[in-house]
Design an enzyme around this catalytic site. Sequence first.
Site, PDB file in Angstrom:
ATOM      1  N   GLY A  24       0.794  -1.210   0.000  1.00  0.00           N
ATOM      2  CA  GLY A  24       0.000   0.000   0.000  1.00  0.00           C
ATOM      3  C   GLY A  24       0.832   1.267   0.000  1.00  0.00           C
ATOM      4  O   GLY A  24       1.880   1.343  -0.650  1.00  0.00           O
ATOM      5  N   ASP A  81      -1.694  -1.877 -11.628  1.00  0.00           N
ATOM      6  CA  ASP A  81      -1.249  -2.012 -13.020  1.00  0.00           C
ATOM      7  C   ASP A  81      -0.168  -0.984 -13.327  1.00  0.00           C
ATOM      8  O   ASP A  81       0.807  -1.271 -14.021  1.00  0.00           O
ATOM      9  CB  ASP A  81      -2.423  -1.838 -13.976  1.00  0.00           C
ATOM     10  CG  ASP A  81      -3.565  -2.792 -13.670  1.00  0.00           C
ATOM     11  OD1 ASP A  81      -3.300  -3.909 -13.197  1.00  0.00           O
ATOM     12  OD2 ASP A  81      -4.729  -2.408 -13.894  1.00  0.00           O
TER      13      ASP A  81
END
Length: 317
Positions: free
Chosen positions: A226, A257
């Site tokens: 994160g 991505d």
Amino acid sequence: MDVVTIGESMVLFTPESSPLMRYSHTFSRKFGGAESNVAIGLARLGHRSGWISKVGNDEFGKAMVGFIRGEGVDVSHVTFSDEAATGIYFKEVRRANDVRVEYYRKGSAASTMQPYELDPSYIATSRFLHITGITPALSDSCYETVKKAVEIAKQHGIKVVFDPNLRRKLWSEERAREVLLELASLADIILPGIDEGRFMFGVDDPEKLGNLFLQNGSALVILKVGAKGAFYFTEKESALVPGYPVEEVVDPVGAGDGFAAGVLSGLLDGISLDAAVARGNAVGAMATMVQGDFEGLPERSEIERFTQQTNLEDVHR
């Protein structure tokens, strides 16, 4: 070709007049898919990327292929189906931490991909084959197609990069865990998130997960944690590469991505592993600042500007 990726992209509709679909009378139409997002991200960074897929021989499919081609991605190995339609999904961005997605992809054109449709010579020309855990979840034939693509890559010494990209709605937990672990064992490089690591191995300690992925067969593990950044693990070294702070997350979809595209870009450029992961962190952070699955993916000059403007003392504190 620098990177070849394979997977489904769909037409994306987002409510415009209200975040909730039930109240919205107008929708914006875009396109999205993990693998094509990575291919677009790489193209924007100056690399040669190719996307393998199947779409419906319909207006949505034609528009999607034309758009992705326009982003600089090679789409010469995308085929059109006369029997199945292009998949669709809807995304509600209620708040930055509350993004809801509804898929209408069952029986889509991409779900009918077959191993025999792959062109081995196309994959053999690339430096990396990028796959995710989404494609094998679409159907048995998609699973076999991904396995065949990996087999071709292995035969030609092409490195396989695997992003588990867990989608619980697409299959049972038992089948998902089985296939993700299998593909992880075949991958040279794996890019899991901490939640995916917990799903696959039942632990969430980064160091333990790094070692488990290495023992499972991957040579390089890059574990996303994160906003904190990402760990990388090899047999010889491991480290945490801090993430870049983001003042306001507009849309978190597509950040993973972007991270994959940034890391692959760094590896293609031959920079250090630490620097490649840092580039992934930067691209992933920038992707969250703009609404849309790939719209926030930066060009190279934008990454340089973003990293220069970021307070590095805050990043490395």
